[in-house]
Write an enzyme that holds these catalytic residues in place. Structure first.
Site, short mmCIF file in Angstrom:
data_model
loop_
_atom_site.label_atom_id
_atom_site.label_comp_id
_atom_site.label_asym_id
_atom_site.label_seq_id
_atom_site.Cartn_x
_atom_site.Cartn_y
_atom_site.Cartn_z
N GLU A 287 77.06 28.81 42.74
CA GLU A 287 76.25 29.60 41.80
C GLU A 287 77.16 30.61 41.12
OE1 GLU A 287 72.80 31.78 43.24
OE2 GLU A 287 72.23 32.23 41.18
N CYS B 17 69.36 31.41 41.67
CA CYS B 17 68.41 32.10 40.79
C CYS B 17 68.83 32.06 39.33
CB CYS B 17 68.24 33.54 41.23
SG CYS B 17 67.31 33.69 42.76
N ASN C 113 64.48 25.99 41.47
CA ASN C 113 65.33 26.52 42.54
C ASN C 113 64.42 27.02 43.66
OD1 ASN C 113 67.57 27.61 44.00
ND2 ASN C 113 67.08 29.60 43.15
N GLU C 114 64.25 28.33 43.75
CA GLU C 114 63.39 28.86 44.83
C GLU C 114 62.02 29.15 44.25
OE1 GLU C 114 65.15 32.29 46.61
OE2 GLU C 114 66.16 31.12 48.15
O1 AHR Z 1 72.51 32.66 47.12
C1 AHR Z 1 71.99 33.80 46.52
C2 AHR Z 1 70.55 33.62 46.07
O2 AHR Z 1 69.74 33.43 47.19
C3 AHR Z 1 70.28 32.39 45.25
O3 AHR Z 1 70.52 32.60 43.92
C4 AHR Z 1 68.81 32.16 45.47
O4 AHR Z 1 68.47 30.81 45.36
C5 AHR Z 1 68.57 32.75 46.83
O5 AHR Z 1 67.53 33.65 46.80
#
Ligand code: AHR
Length: 649
Positions: free
Chosen positions: A40, A235, A366-367
């Site tokens: 990321e 994120c 993603n989340e």
């Molecule tokens: O890894 C850091 C963050 O943790 C990522 O962006 C997200 O997917 C999770 O909340």
């Protein structure tokens, strides 16, 4: 009795424990993708990190157009700098600067500070480039790298000529190593010149590619032999708002035509503000695919599902307006896999990769969580499966490995027969020990699991005081024996986040820490690498008193065969504070070679970390071991991760 890391195991060493490996009872194939990496653009992971560009805000597109830049005027005023914004007339990068030089002395100029300075190595070649359009008169640009005392580390000159925008290049060799150099550009002569895309790259990028990546960082990844590369997050896929979501189409093609976007981590944590954090997209989707191919990893892009980050605005796009988002997913598959005759395959081909990237899987969201996610996911799934039935889809189970959000999503995704469910766990070390059995009772016929983001948190989730210490790495190793034992259910796993710049991070812990010149793998990296480079091909039972080894007296263990190399590989964690004498009896093999090895990662100190000063404080030590009558004796040291490797025939 399962014990925690801090429990004194009073009876330890009282008697030798005998473990049995049933090498002829294969329980599962180990997926080639089991151990991978999660990339990321967080903590200056891309710009200022793996992307080797040294100039920050090279195209003046930051919200504050001259962020990172400074005027240089020696003596009386001899020139001016004007920021021009020509909107769409100048493509995706609407801004450029107009330099007017009024006196010929070369005392007027401007400088770029880089990302916390520029890391420069003595003897290395540096490649400068700029887009320029000469408007009036005649000027030369004198390019200098200097240290904090203003001493020159290397220099060159370019002389723009002619009005049409043109790229000018010049290279020079640095004479001194400096972690925090600054790039000065002085203007010699009188005239007016427009400049854009001011860039400086080291020549020694990974595979010496132009617009390339830092070779030392890619090497750390390649050394892990990862099974997959997940990108670009995290994120940042979601963005704070839908407008700020990651859009892969804006990250391909000529770099000067790519957009810029504020990085979501820019102001995410008030205690770790990083107001100069933007995405230049010089590292774009083509480069991510290329990186995956280079390191032998399956590419796993994650796309926005029509929802902005629910920790921020939680904006959603109406279901009836979801088409462009779905189209982005379909087009990405064509970009990766389509022939050069297709619209998007042609672009890939023109960028230098006529052969397909052979994309097999993709994440949608993603989340993300809630009904709004499931509603959107169903639309994506239907469209993608209709056109590309063989693409495996990774679906989100939210932010946590349990609780209301997780239970709802897990239930819905299983009803949908999801291909792969992405589970995330940022938890205390004890959680990892307690969950070594997590997957032992998962449905063997249901969706596969992607442990897509995990890391033990020494203080609390995303606390700035978290450390990449041995306690965390040891507990992750214990947990990973459970992932391996359940490789029929767990298809993929990756630690997160991956990179952090020592002076530009937002989130800790992270697997690899970097500064402008150096990088090191944390103990967590060493654990990941040890598992990944000893992946094997088939899971076999490793038992203590006929039970799987999930914390009894501080032991956690799993075993695999490598049928290609004819090896049996045992991963054994001693999480107790005592040396434990153990016997491993190998059943079910005709012959086990008399000599094997044990690779040990350990420290007596649970708070031990690796660092720039001592990057290998915790690093693997390999010792020979002897096998007699298919039995191997090992004294497992306190707080140790052990990989025992034996040859068989
Ligand atoms: O890894 C850091 C963050 O943790 C990522 O962006 C997200 O997917 C999770 O909340």
């Amino acid at each position: 009795m399962a014990i925690g890391l801090f429990t004194n195991y009073q009876e330890s060493n009282a008697q030798t424990k005998t473990f049995t490996v049933k090498a002829n009872e294969v329980k599962a194939s180990v997926p080639a993708t089991l151990w991978g990496v999660f990339f990321e653009d967080i903590n200056l992971g891309a710009d200022g990190g793996i992307y080797a560009e040294l100039v920050k805000n090279r195209s003046f597109e930051f919200d504050t157009p001259l962020m990172g830049w400074k005027l240089l005027q020696k003596g009386e005023e001899t020139g001016s700098l004007l920021v021009n914004n020509w909107g769409e007339l100048n493509g995706a990068n609407s801004r450029f600067i107009r330099i007017t030089s009024k006196t010929p002395t070369g005392n007027f100029g401007f400088s770029n500070e880089g990302f916390r300075g520029m890391g420069i190595k003595k003897g290395n070649q540096y490649d400068f480039s700029v887009l320029a359009s000469q408007q009036e008169g005649a000027v030369s640009l004198v390019i200098e790298l200097v240290n904090s005392k203003g001493e020159k580390l290397g220099s060159t000159t370019v002389t723009p000529a002619g009005k049409p925008w043109k790229k000018y290049n010049a290279s020079f060799t640095a004479t001194v190593t400096e972690p925090k150099a600054v790039l000065n550009i002085y203007v010699k002569g009188q005239g007016v010149v427009d400049l854009d895309m001011i860039s400086l790259f080291p020549k020694d990028t990974w595979k010496n590619r132009p617009n390339g990546m830092r070779a030392d960082l890619v090497q750390l990844l390649a050394d892990m032999k990862p099974g997959f590369l997940r990108f670009p997050g995290g994120c940042i896929v979601e963005g704070r708002t839908l407008d700020e979501r990651f859009q892969w189409k804006k990250t391909i093609g000529p770099v000067e035509d790519r957009g810029y976007l504020i990085n979501r981590w820019n102001t995410e944590f008030k205690h770790r503000l990083t107001t100069d954090y933007y995405q230049s997209f010089g590292l774009g989707f083509y480069e991510y695919f290329q990186l995956a191919e280079d390191i032998g990893a399956e590419p796993l892009p994650i796309l926005n599902c029509g929802m902005a980050c629910q920790f921020n605005t939680a904006e959603v796009v109406p279901l009836e307006s979801l088409d462009p988002y779905v189209q982005d997913a379909l087009d990405l598959i064509e970009f990766a896999n389509g022939s050069a005759d297709t619209k998007w395959g042609k672009i890939r081909s023109e960028m230098g990769h006529p052969a397909p990237f052979n994309l097999k899987m993709m994440g949608v969201g993603n989340e993300n969580w809630g009904e709004q996610y499931i509603d959107r996911l169903k639309i994506f799934t239907q469209a993608i499966k209709a056109k590309y039935p063989n693409i495996q889809l990774v679906n989100s189970s939210g932010t946590d490995p349990n609780g209301e959000r997780f239970d709802y999503l897990n239930g819905e995704l299983r009803k949908m027969n999801a291909d792969i469910i992405d589970e995330h766990y940022y938890r205390a070390p004890q959680w990892f020990l307690d969950n070594a059995k997590r997957y032992d009772n998962y449905d063997r016929k249901g969706p596969k699991i992607f442990a897509g983001e995990y890391a033990a948190q020494s203080v609390a989730i995303a606390s700035p005081d978290n450390k990449n210490n041995w306690q965390c790495a040891l507990s992750e190793a214990a947990f990973m024996t459970g992932l391996e034992r359940n490789a029929d259910v767990v298809a993929m796993a990756s630690y997160a986040p991956l990179f952090a710049h020592a002076e530009g991070w937002q989130w800790t812990p992270d697997m690899i820490w970097v500064d402008n010149l150096k990088s090191y793998g944390t103990p967590n990296y060493q654990v990941q690498k040890l598992f990944s480079t000893n992946k094997g091909t088939n899971v076999v039972p490793l038992l203590l008193n006929n039970e799987t080894v999930t914390g009894q007296e501080g032991y956690y263990a799993s075993a695999v065969l490598d049928k290609n190399k004819k090896e049996i590989i045992l991963k054994v964690v001693n999480a107790s504070d005592k040396t434990q004498d153990t016997d491993f009896v190998i059943d079910g093999l005709n012959k086990v070679a008399a000599k094997g090895t044990v690779t040990v990662l350990r420290s007596d100190q649970l708070d031990q970390v690796n660092s720039f000063e001592n990057p290998t404080a915790i690093s693997p030590v390999v010792k020979d071991i002897t096998v007699k009558n298919k039995k191997v004796k090992v004294a497992l040291q306190p707080y140790s991760v052990n990989v025992i490797k034996l040859k068989f025939s």
